[in-house]
Design a protein around this motif. Structure first.
Motif, mmCIF file in Angstrom:
data_model
loop_
_atom_site.group_PDB
_atom_site.id
_atom_site.type_symbol
_atom_site.label_atom_id
_atom_site.label_comp_id
_atom_site.label_asym_id
_atom_site.label_seq_id
_atom_site.Cartn_x
_atom_site.Cartn_y
_atom_site.Cartn_z
ATOM 1 N N PHE A 24 -27.196 25.971 -17.450
ATOM 2 C CA PHE A 24 -26.771 24.911 -18.232
ATOM 3 C C PHE A 24 -25.974 25.307 -19.410
ATOM 4 N N LEU A 25 -26.466 26.369 -20.180
ATOM 5 C CA LEU A 25 -25.392 26.851 -21.462
ATOM 6 C C LEU A 25 -24.178 27.612 -20.900
ATOM 7 N N VAL A 26 -24.432 28.266 -19.624
ATOM 8 C CA VAL A 26 -22.957 28.673 -19.081
ATOM 9 C C VAL A 26 -21.875 27.472 -18.745
ATOM 10 N N VAL A 27 -22.544 26.722 -18.158
ATOM 11 C CA VAL A 27 -21.739 25.353 -17.668
ATOM 12 C C VAL A 27 -21.183 24.666 -19.013
ATOM 13 N N LEU A 28 -21.890 24.416 -20.097
ATOM 14 C CA LEU A 28 -21.668 23.703 -21.264
ATOM 15 C C LEU A 28 -20.362 24.381 -21.844
ATOM 16 N N GLY A 29 -20.807 25.876 -22.044
ATOM 17 C CA GLY A 29 -19.617 26.560 -22.518
ATOM 18 C C GLY A 29 -18.152 26.338 -21.898
ATOM 19 N N ALA A 30 -18.358 26.366 -20.413
ATOM 20 C CA ALA A 30 -17.380 26.285 -19.642
ATOM 21 C C ALA A 30 -16.577 24.938 -19.781
ATOM 22 N N GLN A 31 -17.404 23.877 -20.034
ATOM 23 C CA GLN A 31 -16.838 22.727 -20.001
ATOM 24 C C GLN A 31 -16.278 22.535 -21.603
ATOM 25 N N ALA A 32 -16.780 23.025 -22.547
ATOM 26 C CA ALA A 32 -16.185 23.268 -23.823
ATOM 27 C C ALA A 32 -14.729 23.824 -23.642
ATOM 28 N N VAL A 33 -14.590 25.157 -23.022
ATOM 29 C CA VAL A 33 -13.338 25.606 -22.895
ATOM 30 C C VAL A 33 -12.379 24.612 -22.188
ATOM 31 N N ALA A 34 -12.662 23.958 -21.141
ATOM 32 C CA ALA A 34 -11.691 23.346 -20.385
ATOM 33 C C ALA A 34 -11.556 21.958 -21.231
ATOM 34 N N GLY A 35 -12.681 21.551 -21.925
ATOM 35 C CA GLY A 35 -12.237 20.164 -22.420
ATOM 36 C C GLY A 35 -11.360 20.629 -23.732
ATOM 37 N N ARG A 36 -11.378 21.654 -24.214
ATOM 38 C CA ARG A 36 -10.448 21.947 -25.545
ATOM 39 C C ARG A 36 -9.073 22.146 -24.834
ATOM 40 N N ALA A 37 -9.008 22.733 -23.733
ATOM 41 C CA ALA A 37 -7.690 22.773 -23.180
ATOM 42 C C ALA A 37 -7.008 21.601 -22.861
ATOM 43 N N GLU A 38 -7.740 20.692 -22.229
ATOM 44 C CA GLU A 38 -7.370 19.184 -21.782
ATOM 45 C C GLU A 38 -7.005 18.488 -23.061
ATOM 46 N N GLN A 42 -3.261 17.012 -24.469
ATOM 47 C CA GLN A 42 -2.995 15.620 -24.953
ATOM 48 C C GLN A 42 -2.307 15.487 -26.278
ATOM 49 N N LEU A 43 -2.689 16.276 -27.239
ATOM 50 C CA LEU A 43 -2.249 16.415 -28.715
ATOM 51 C C LEU A 43 -0.951 17.013 -28.512
ATOM 52 N N ALA A 44 -0.746 17.926 -27.727
ATOM 53 C CA ALA A 44 0.698 18.323 -27.492
ATOM 54 C C ALA A 44 1.924 17.441 -26.877
ATOM 55 N N VAL A 45 1.202 16.555 -26.091
ATOM 56 C CA VAL A 45 2.086 15.635 -25.520
ATOM 57 C C VAL A 45 2.534 14.379 -26.685
ATOM 58 N N GLU A 46 1.546 14.286 -27.606
ATOM 59 C CA GLU A 46 1.633 13.353 -28.529
ATOM 60 C C GLU A 46 2.189 13.837 -29.926
ATOM 61 N N GLY A 47 2.824 15.313 -29.836
ATOM 62 C CA GLY A 47 3.443 16.091 -30.744
ATOM 63 C C GLY A 47 2.691 16.110 -32.130
ATOM 64 N N LEU A 48 1.224 16.347 -31.768
ATOM 65 C CA LEU A 48 0.315 16.682 -33.002
ATOM 66 C C LEU A 48 -0.131 18.153 -32.843
ATOM 67 N N ILE A 51 -6.029 21.997 -31.841
ATOM 68 C CA ILE A 51 -7.161 22.267 -32.722
ATOM 69 C C ILE A 51 -7.744 23.665 -32.168
ATOM 70 N N GLY A 52 -8.550 24.302 -33.042
ATOM 71 C CA GLY A 52 -9.404 25.326 -32.640
ATOM 72 C C GLY A 52 -10.730 25.185 -31.913
ATOM 73 N N PHE A 53 -11.235 26.316 -31.122
ATOM 74 C CA PHE A 53 -12.459 26.251 -30.321
ATOM 75 C C PHE A 53 -13.504 25.245 -31.258
ATOM 76 N N GLY A 54 -13.816 25.855 -32.511
ATOM 77 C CA GLY A 54 -14.684 25.457 -33.228
ATOM 78 C C GLY A 54 -14.748 23.863 -33.628
#
Length: 230
Positions: A24-38, A42-48, A51-54
């Motif tokens: 669970f912790l491994v997958v949650l961490g992987a989700q956080a990495v992938a979620g931040r990238a996505e 979206q922010l880049a597309v909007e010209g914003l 944000i950092g991982f934290g």
């Protein structure tokens, strides 16, 4: 250490919880990495500014993605625990035997006068403690579901309003978000998948086997054998 006790020590005796907890912790961490990238895409597309991982871990976007999955899982177990008291499936190890539908007798449940010396203390009482304890698993799952659903609604409203602000739209109050298509789409798309998984498990376990698993009947058990675990 005597026979019958935890021969393999703490790790072996709790390996199911520990392995799934670690996964669970491994997958949650992987989700956080992938979620931040996505999210940053979206922010880049909007010209914003990205944000950092934290910052992403503290964001409503990450919170709503996590809690919407949690609430559906706890709903699944809540419905399954209470539903299998009365609902049956002939031939499934996920079902009780066909003649045991209902809450069963105190003798069968080792309650009240039928409690044993090693039974939980509240099982042997005859007041509200027994009534509460005898339903405690389902009730706790229900509470976890409601709390995680509430958390989803709050974080979802925040994420929804952040998106509206980026689109130069006015935010909406939490109570309005509860009636929104975004909230119900997030909820229902998870609910239907959990209900499908339970139904599939109940039916497939009638005809298919997994050697050594308590979720399966013994390999040689008949298809009609109900409530029998391997």
């Amino acid at each position: 250490m005597t026979a019958g006790r935890d021969r393999g020590g703490f790790w072996r005796s709790n390996s199911l919880t520990l392995c799934f907890g670690a996964a669970f912790l491994v997958v949650l961490g992987a989700q956080a990495v992938a979620g931040r990238a996505e999210f940053n895409e979206q922010l880049a597309v909007e010209g914003l500014q990205q944000i950092g991982f934290g910052d992403y871990l503290m964001s409503s976007d990450f919170a709503v993605d996590v809690t919407e999955n949690w609430q559906s899982e706890f709903l699944q177990f809540f419905l399954y625990i209470f539903g299998t008291v009365y609902l049956l499936q002939r031939g499934s190890p996920e079902s009780k035997p066909l003649d045991r539908a209902g809450t069963e007798s105190e003798r069968d449940q080792r309650m009240g006068d039928h409690a044993r010396a090693d039974s939980p203390r509240w099982a042997g009482t005859k007041d509200w403690r027994q009534a509460l304890y005898s339903r405690s698993l389902g009730l706790v799952m229900a509470v976890f579901f409601l709390l995680s659903w509430l958390a989803q609604s709050i974080s979802g409203a925040a994420a929804y309003n952040e998106l509206r602000l980026r689109q130069l739209q006015a935010p909406i109050p939490w109570r309005s978000y509860l009636a929104s298509s975004d909230f119900w789409n997030r909820s229902l798309q998870n609910w239907q998948s959990e209900l499908l998984a339970v139904a599939a498990m109940a039916v497939l376990s009638v005809y298919l086997r997994q050697r050594g698993s308590p979720e399966s009947k013994p390999v040689g058990a008949t298809h009609g054998a109900t409530g029998v675990e391997g």
